[in-house]
Design an enzyme around this catalytic site. Structure first.
Site, PDB file in Angstrom:
ATOM      1  N   HIS A 102     103.101  28.639   2.232  1.00  0.00           N
ATOM      2  CA  HIS A 102     101.957  28.856   3.307  1.00  0.00           C
ATOM      3  C   HIS A 102     101.625  27.754   3.969  1.00  0.00           C
ATOM      4  O   HIS A 102     100.277  26.924   3.070  1.00  0.00           O
ATOM      5  CB  HIS A 102     100.978  29.801   3.141  1.00  0.00           C
ATOM      6  CG  HIS A 102     101.031  31.321   3.727  1.00  0.00           C
ATOM      7  ND1 HIS A 102     101.415  31.137   4.957  1.00  0.00           N
ATOM      8  CD2 HIS A 102     101.551  32.325   3.552  1.00  0.00           C
ATOM      9  CE1 HIS A 102     101.602  32.720   5.728  1.00  0.00           C
ATOM     10  NE2 HIS A 102     101.378  33.211   3.977  1.00  0.00           N
ATOM     11  N   ASP A 107      98.190  31.847   6.772  1.00  0.00           N
ATOM     12  CA  ASP A 107      97.691  32.679   5.943  1.00  0.00           C
ATOM     13  C   ASP A 107      96.012  32.689   6.193  1.00  0.00           C
ATOM     14  O   ASP A 107      95.538  33.662   5.676  1.00  0.00           O
ATOM     15  CB  ASP A 107      97.863  32.312   4.366  1.00  0.00           C
ATOM     16  CG  ASP A 107      97.283  31.188   4.303  1.00  0.00           C
ATOM     17  OD1 ASP A 107      97.471  30.120   4.686  1.00  0.00           O
ATOM     18  OD2 ASP A 107      97.245  30.466   2.889  1.00  0.00           O
ATOM     19  N   TYR A 300     109.221  25.151  22.931  1.00  0.00           N
ATOM     20  CA  TYR A 300     108.240  25.616  23.048  1.00  0.00           C
ATOM     21  C   TYR A 300     107.112  24.977  24.468  1.00  0.00           C
ATOM     22  O   TYR A 300     107.936  23.523  24.588  1.00  0.00           O
ATOM     23  CB  TYR A 300     106.714  25.603  21.896  1.00  0.00           C
ATOM     24  CG  TYR A 300     107.120  26.200  20.773  1.00  0.00           C
ATOM     25  CD1 TYR A 300     108.699  27.022  20.483  1.00  0.00           C
ATOM     26  CD2 TYR A 300     106.762  26.283  19.792  1.00  0.00           C
ATOM     27  CE1 TYR A 300     108.899  27.895  19.876  1.00  0.00           C
ATOM     28  CE2 TYR A 300     106.752  26.914  19.004  1.00  0.00           C
ATOM     29  CZ  TYR A 300     107.837  27.727  17.895  1.00  0.00           C
ATOM     30  OH  TYR A 300     108.638  28.020  17.453  1.00  0.00           O
ATOM     31  N   GLU A 374      88.488  26.387   1.771  1.00  0.00           N
ATOM     32  CA  GLU A 374      88.284  28.383   2.009  1.00  0.00           C
ATOM     33  C   GLU A 374      87.032  29.338   2.303  1.00  0.00           C
ATOM     34  O   GLU A 374      86.735  29.450   2.946  1.00  0.00           O
ATOM     35  CB  GLU A 374      88.443  29.451   0.552  1.00  0.00           C
ATOM     36  CG  GLU A 374      90.376  28.889   0.112  1.00  0.00           C
ATOM     37  CD  GLU A 374      90.403  30.220  -0.887  1.00  0.00           C
ATOM     38  OE1 GLU A 374      89.127  29.650  -2.015  1.00  0.00           O
ATOM     39  OE2 GLU A 374      91.379  30.649  -1.276  1.00  0.00           O
TER      40      GLU A 374
END
Ligand SMILES: [Zn+2]
Ligand SMILES: [Zn+2]
Length: 393
Positions: A102, A107, A300, A374
């Protein structure tokens, strides 16, 4: 006040969702192979009593109804896939899936949306409307999970009036968010050229077609497509990144191949440029005698943030975090399949700061040492919940 209740819950569940993110981080799956991740999401939604369906194989679409469910319908999107990169971080939740990582923070995106889902569901008596949760596969790989989800009907029954997506930003310090109205990321198309001709002895070029020279001329000519045809006020980039042909000093090869990428911010120019690229290849073929096959693999579209929805989103974020913690996102030539949603309905793609210089979390996405602070997860899930509960189009 709803904002305070959301903040309280985001704080209370912070540790749970950091644990969820670590589980996802240690179990990364490649684009369109997000089976375990999809089950993880489904199990969480089941546990909280949120109805959902699966879509485009591994995609998951949940629906949370507040009071007066038809009053407004907002979609929140996360991507779930990882990259074919071998993780080099020395952490106790590093990737257990060799060669997969990741490294783009998906994630974190999945975790923030799960956190928002839990909060919105627990507070559903306190807000009006419906929130559609979109967990999509395959952001990192053509044709883009977003396009498959849209084909499968993710924007129908009910049709959201607006969609929000967040992405971790390694340049923005944790604790901050950033927004940008209008075009904010580029379209990305892949270019492939095969240059063929009669190879032969290097000392007798007159008896050959020099495919190396033809390919070299094509590389130069392609740059003129951009520099002489695009509007100088509209960013656009063409890069040839692979030039392969030949094997020794004295043989002109019979085949050379080129690969590259073409990026733009304007859809009309983008498709005109494709024609100019093909014409440039034909012209170079004519001038050199080589045969040139051209393939433009359309990827894209650009991400075009709806100005009204982005203004609304930004002011909600400022109310949540304080205006001093919300910045303007810089323009980038990277690409995101969120562009497909912004073509279909009003969309706002914003950035979640995850940088922490003290901890050394400064490396870019798509590198084997990418790390996030985090603490950003508490902010990401809270802001997503507040956007889902209150944004209007
Ligand atoms: Zn990525
Ligand atoms: Zn990404």
């Amino acid at each position: 006040m709803l904002k305070e209740k959301i903040k309280e819950k985001a704080r209370a569940y912070k540790a749970d969702f950091i644990a969820a993110r670590r589980y996802l981080h240690s179990h990364p799956e490649l684009s369109y192979e997000e089976k375990e991740t999809s089950l993880f999401v489904q199990n969480a939604l089941k546990q909280w009593g949120i109805p959902f369906e699966t879509m485009a194989e591994t995609g998951v679409v949940g629906l949370i109804k507040g009071k007066n469910p038809d009053a407004r319908i907002i979609a929140l999107r996360a991507d779930m896939d990882a990259l074919p990169i071998e993780e080099q971080n020395d952490i106790d939740f590093s990737s257990q899936n060799k060669g997969v990582m990741h490294a783009c923070g998906h994630d974190v995106h999945t975790t923030c949306l799960l956190g928002a889902a839990r909060i919105l569901s627990e507070l559903k008596e306190e807000w009006e409307g419906t929130v559609k949760l979109i967990f999509q596969p395959g952001e990192e790989k053509n044709p883009g999970g977003a396009s498959l989800m849209i084909q499968a009907g993710v924007l129908d029954n009910p049709r959201p009036q607006g969609i929000f997506g967040l992405h971790v930003h390694p340049l923005l310090p944790a604790g901050k968010l950033s927004f940008r109205e209008g075009k904010c990321m580029a379209s990305a198309d892949e270019l492939y050229f095969t240059i063929k001709g009669k190879g032969g002895h290097a000392a007798q070029p007159d008896l050959t077609v020099d495919t190396i020279l033809a390919a070299a001329q094509l590389v130069v000519n392609l740059q003129q497509v951009i520099s002489r045809n695009r509007n100088p006020f509209s960013p656009s980039v063409l890069s040839i990144c692979s030039f392969q042909g030949g094997f020794t000093t004295n043989v002109i090869p019979s085949e050379v191949s080129l690969k590259g990428t073409f990026r733009a911010m304007d859809e009309k120019w983008r498709f005109r440029a494709h024609e100019l690229v093909k014409d440039e290849a034909s012209g170079t073929a004519l001038a050199t005698g080589a045969a040139i096959e051209t393939l433009v693999d359309v990827g894209y579209p650009s991400v075009d943030n709806n100005p009204e929805l982005t203004k609304t989103g930004r002011s909600i974020a400022e109310g949540y975090l304080g205006a001093e913690n919300v910045e303007e996102t810089e323009l980038r030539m990277g690409a995101e399949d969120f562009g497909y949603y912004t073509q279909a309905i009003p969309g706002c793609f914003f950035r979640l700061g995850v940088r922490n210089e003290e901890k050394g979390y400064v490396n870019n996405v798509h590198t084997p040492t990418f790390m996030v602070d985090e603490n950003a997860i508490e902010i990401g899930m809270g802001v997503m919940a507040l956007l889902g509960a209150t944004a209007t189009v």
